[in-house]
Design a protein around this motif. Sequence first.
Motif: not given
Length: 134
Positions: A16-35
């Motif tokens: 179970a801990p090895s499943l929790a440590q799995r990484i994904y790229c790109p992360i959801p925050e990746d990209g350009a964001w505007l205000n």
Amino acid sequence: MRMVMLAIALLMLSAAPSLAQRIYCPIPEDGAWLNPDAEPKQISRIEVESRCENEQVNVRVRAFTSCIPRDCKWGWTKAELRSDGAVEVLLVGFLSSKQITLKAFGDLLDTHVVNIVNDLSEPRREITYNLRRK
């Protein structure tokens, strides 16, 4: 039979801990964001880049504040991926710094900014923006 079931349960729990440590790229925050509604000195744009190397997520962030005649930029700065999935970065300037915490929710980026005057002549100010994906 009971020993076999116990052994299977222990094997599953150890995996179970090895499943929790799995990484994904790109992360959801990746990209350009505007205000688009940024007032002077407020965050007008955030750019996030993420890449995975050697089972680690490397993140860097560049922030822009609304200035005249064009936006001021803070430059690329290494960020940390927190255990709760948010991205945190500290942008250090000559007169002030910004501690920014980012969390994506679909096409919105929740951006929590703590403005810190470096000589501590003013209290910290906190504000949250919702930026849109470019």
